[in-house]
Design a protein around this motif. Sequence first.
Motif, PDB file in Angstrom:
ATOM      1  N   PRO A 146       0.800  -1.237   0.000  1.00 11.25           N
ATOM      2  CA  PRO A 146       0.000   0.000   0.000  1.00 11.25           C
ATOM      3  C   PRO A 146       0.824   1.275   0.000  1.00 11.25           C
ATOM      4  N   ASP A 147       2.101   1.201   0.405  1.00 13.36           N
ATOM      5  CA  ASP A 147       2.913   2.414   0.550  1.00 13.36           C
ATOM      6  C   ASP A 147       3.710   2.772  -0.700  1.00 13.36           C
ATOM      7  N   SER A 148       3.644   1.960  -1.739  1.00 14.40           N
ATOM      8  CA  SER A 148       4.474   2.173  -2.923  1.00 14.40           C
ATOM      9  C   SER A 148       3.746   2.989  -3.979  1.00 14.40           C
ATOM     10  N   GLY A 149       4.415   3.265  -5.101  1.00 15.52           N
ATOM     11  CA  GLY A 149       3.806   4.083  -6.144  1.00 15.52           C
ATOM     12  C   GLY A 149       4.795   4.426  -7.232  1.00 15.52           C
ATOM     13  N   TYR A 150       4.922   5.730  -7.518  1.00 15.03           N
ATOM     14  CA  TYR A 150       5.866   6.144  -8.557  1.00 15.03           C
ATOM     15  C   TYR A 150       6.349   7.561  -8.278  1.00 15.03           C
ATOM     16  N   GLY A 151       7.403   7.954  -9.020  1.00 16.81           N
ATOM     17  CA  GLY A 151       7.978   9.280  -8.828  1.00 16.81           C
ATOM     18  C   GLY A 151       8.337   9.914 -10.154  1.00 16.81           C
ATOM     19  N   ASP A 152       9.445  10.662 -10.168  1.00 20.49           N
ATOM     20  CA  ASP A 152       9.872  11.403 -11.355  1.00 20.49           C
ATOM     21  C   ASP A 152      11.398  11.394 -11.382  1.00 20.49           C
ATOM     22  N   GLY A 153      11.970  10.684 -12.358  1.00 25.45           N
ATOM     23  CA  GLY A 153      13.416  10.506 -12.390  1.00 25.45           C
ATOM     24  C   GLY A 153      14.193  11.785 -12.614  1.00 25.45           C
ATOM     25  N   ALA A 154      13.767  12.590 -13.583  1.00 27.48           N
ATOM     26  CA  ALA A 154      14.475  13.836 -13.862  1.00 27.48           C
ATOM     27  C   ALA A 154      14.386  14.785 -12.679  1.00 27.48           C
ATOM     28  N   ALA A 155      13.204  14.871 -12.062  1.00 25.96           N
ATOM     29  CA  ALA A 155      13.035  15.761 -10.910  1.00 25.96           C
ATOM     30  C   ALA A 155      13.894  15.311  -9.739  1.00 25.96           C
ATOM     31  N   ALA A 156      13.988  14.004  -9.514  1.00 26.64           N
ATOM     32  CA  ALA A 156      14.809  13.500  -8.408  1.00 26.64           C
ATOM     33  C   ALA A 156      16.276  13.859  -8.627  1.00 26.64           C
ATOM     34  N   ALA A 157      16.773  13.664  -9.850  1.00 21.16           N
ATOM     35  CA  ALA A 157      18.161  14.023 -10.149  1.00 21.16           C
ATOM     36  C   ALA A 157      18.392  15.518  -9.944  1.00 21.16           C
ATOM     37  N   ASN A 158      17.486  16.331 -10.439  1.00 19.62           N
ATOM     38  CA  ASN A 158      17.608  17.779 -10.274  1.00 19.62           C
ATOM     39  C   ASN A 158      17.587  18.192  -8.810  1.00 19.62           C
ATOM     40  N   ASP A 159      16.682  17.600  -8.031  1.00 20.71           N
ATOM     41  CA  ASP A 159      16.568  17.964  -6.617  1.00 20.71           C
ATOM     42  C   ASP A 159      17.826  17.572  -5.851  1.00 20.71           C
ATOM     43  N   PHE A 160      18.324  16.355  -6.094  1.00 16.75           N
ATOM     44  CA  PHE A 160      19.548  15.918  -5.412  1.00 16.75           C
ATOM     45  C   PHE A 160      20.719  16.842  -5.758  1.00 16.75           C
ATOM     46  N   LEU A 161      20.875  17.140  -7.040  1.00 16.40           N
ATOM     47  CA  LEU A 161      22.029  17.933  -7.444  1.00 16.40           C
ATOM     48  C   LEU A 161      21.897  19.389  -6.999  1.00 16.40           C
TER      49      LEU A 161
END
Length: 392
Positions: A146-161
């Motif tokens: 129930p806790d899983s789903g999806y995200g955004d790969g480009a946004a994650a890279a941008n946010d981390f960097l």
Amino acid sequence: MSDNGTRTADFVIVGAGVMGASIAFHLAQRKAGRVVVIDKDHVGCGGSGRSSALIRMHYSFPAEVQLALASLRMFEGWRELVGEASLFQKTGFVRIVRPNEVERLKRNVEMQRKLGVNVSLISQKELQELEPDWVVDDVALAAYEPDSGYGDGAAAANDFLSRARDLDVCYLPRTQATGLRVAGGCSKGVTADRGVIDSAVVVAATGPWTRPLIQDIGFDLPIDTEYHQVAILINAPDMKGGGCACIDSGTQTYFRPDGADKFLVGDFYGQRPADSDNFPQRASDESLEEVLERACRRAPKLENSPVLRGVTGVYDMTPDSRPLLGEIPGIAGLHVCAGFSGMGFKISPAVGLVLSELLLDGAGKTADISAFRPSRFAEGKPIRAEFEYVDD
């Protein structure tokens, strides 16, 4: 930069996808020293920006489960972690296996629960109630998170960097690594089209471009390139919006909602080899029709869903479909973080953390990643999970 155009760094990370950005962020959090990230294009422009970005815990190998669970916690606390709005969409996730692998499913769910995953086995009736649009006559049991789903790969890279740069990481876009500098069995840095970067520690987080980069110094990583296509559809008028993400061995497809009014469908298998720099940017209508035909066996209402667009990309595949993490044998300080075989995004936050632990502490603490060492194939020790699925 020195007078002769040479930079110096404590750590050079080649590749500003979600892996390279995550490693840089976690090193910066620990004030590890001068970190330089280079990329031949811009952050998240490679596989990260083309990822289907599922977030799920269901693996058959315990270390992968640990990485996925640690990553989920980071996705859930994204604002606290990187200071940006959450990119995580919690939809729930269902894993459907072949009828003859139900016992393996049970064992894997048992293992996952012991590691702390919120997962349960659900019956055909419970699955039908959860997803009334699906045809589930062939499903005796499924795993439900129930806790899983999806995200955004480009946004994650941008946010981390972006956060890493706030912490003084140096980022050099449009900087092509043309070679790795090695002498006396040790890393000496990177040669790029914009100059030399001296460093005793280099991490190649370069996805499908990793094999030729490492080959140039005499070590052949068993990474093959595989071309994949994904369809984005507009929901049919009578389809339930949202719904669970799913990996479905019955149809050999995976799918998830894409917002409230769209649906993403992908295939288990792609075409080899693929040219990472010159692959079709438009998905083939014939290929999409074939994968959608299979997905419609599970979700028949997709037959009336128009295709909005296709997304294409290249996976970096290893023989056991698991990543290569760690130091290249015989070259102290040269590390690789590649070969994710299509599953990288969902574990990227924890991979960055555990690589930072490896670089700074000598070993992973969040998870034991020794099984993922780049030398395992040469040693005849590919990863084999105890209750592996045929299509793992």
